[in-house]
Design a protein around this motif. Structure first.
Motif, short mmCIF file in Angstrom:
data_model
loop_
_atom_site.label_atom_id
_atom_site.label_comp_id
_atom_site.label_asym_id
_atom_site.label_seq_id
_atom_site.Cartn_x
_atom_site.Cartn_y
_atom_site.Cartn_z
N GLU A 1 0.84 -1.05 -0.13
CA GLU A 1 -0.26 -0.03 0.08
C GLU A 1 0.91 1.51 0.05
O GLU A 1 1.33 2.03 1.06
CB GLU A 1 -0.92 -0.19 0.72
N GLU B 1 1.97 -10.01 -6.14
CA GLU B 1 0.61 -10.26 -5.69
C GLU B 1 -0.36 -9.24 -6.58
O GLU B 1 0.58 -8.25 -7.77
CB GLU B 1 0.53 -9.11 -5.01
N LYS C 1 -4.13 -7.90 -7.63
CA LYS C 1 -5.17 -7.03 -6.78
C LYS C 1 -6.51 -7.60 -7.62
O LYS C 1 -6.61 -7.03 -8.09
CB LYS C 1 -5.27 -5.87 -6.69
N LYS D 1 -11.30 -4.80 -4.02
CA LYS D 1 -10.57 -4.35 -2.61
C LYS D 1 -9.56 -5.75 -2.42
O LYS D 1 -8.32 -5.60 -1.44
CB LYS D 1 -11.26 -3.97 -1.27
N LYS E 1 -6.91 -8.49 -1.92
CA LYS E 1 -5.35 -8.13 -2.85
C LYS E 1 -5.12 -10.13 -2.80
O LYS E 1 -5.41 -10.62 -2.00
CB LYS E 1 -4.55 -7.96 -2.04
#
Length: 192
Positions: free
Chosen positions: A38, A83, A85, A88, A90
């Motif tokens: 983030e 990762e 997304k 909202k 992940k």
């Protein structure tokens, strides 16, 4: 990242060729990989080489200290991670030295206890996985192993293996998607 040190640098706007070291942070293990998590809240993912840990680490506002927000310990040593997304949520995809590819969902409502829960094995190899990555359009995924095998999967339907490439007895040193729409692979081996 070098060994078990994370270094934070500042890039001056006037001269991007010169950047200055702000701080060094010592991590508990040699670092396999580090990913942004983030950016708006200065959080990133740190993956240890030996400690089998995936940790969400937060850089405090003073930019001088870091704290571990969440920690997950895998059963085996990790070899690669990425990762993606979706809304909202992940999803962390990671591989290990036993040849397994695991997925772990992370939600905005994550707690210390929920982050510690084990991920789910979704695919794998018979040998140690060396690289795992997804294409920029999130439609293809590849995994490589120590035997010299590359599997290319349709994503997210990883049960559909589109192709298997073999570089027998050649260690794969690096592999990644290249070209328009990630329709090609760059493969670096011991001899090619």
């Amino acid at each position: 990242v070098i060994n078990n040190t994370i270094s934070l640098y500042e890039f001056p706007e006037s001269n991007l060729e010169k950047f200055k070291l702000l701080h060094n942070f010592t991590y508990t293990d040699s670092i396999l990989q580090i990913l942004p998590f983030e950016i708006s809240s200065n959080e990133f993912i740190v993956v240890g080489k030996s400690n089998k840990k995936i940790e969400i680490v937060k850089l405090n506002q003073d930019n001088k200290t870091i704290e571990v927000k969440y920690s997950y310990t895998h059963q085996k040593k990790l070899t690669s991670i990425f990762e993606i997304k979706e809304d909202k949520d992940k999803f962390l995809f990671f591989s290990d030295k036993f040849g397994e590819i695991t997925i772990k969902k992370i939600t905005p409502e994550e707690t210390t206890e929920s982050f510690e829960k084990k991920g789910k094995i979704i695919s794998g190899h018979c040998d140690l996985i060396t690289f795992l990555n997804i294409s920029q359009n999130n439609k293809l995924l590849f995994s490589t192993d120590s035997f010299g095998k590359i599997k290319i999967y349709e994503f997210p339907n990883m049960s559909n293996v589109l192709s298997v490439l073999l570089y027998p007895n050649e260690g794969i040193k690096y592999c990644n998607f290249i070209g328009e729409h990630d329709k090609a692979l760059l493969v670096l081996t011991n001899t090619n």
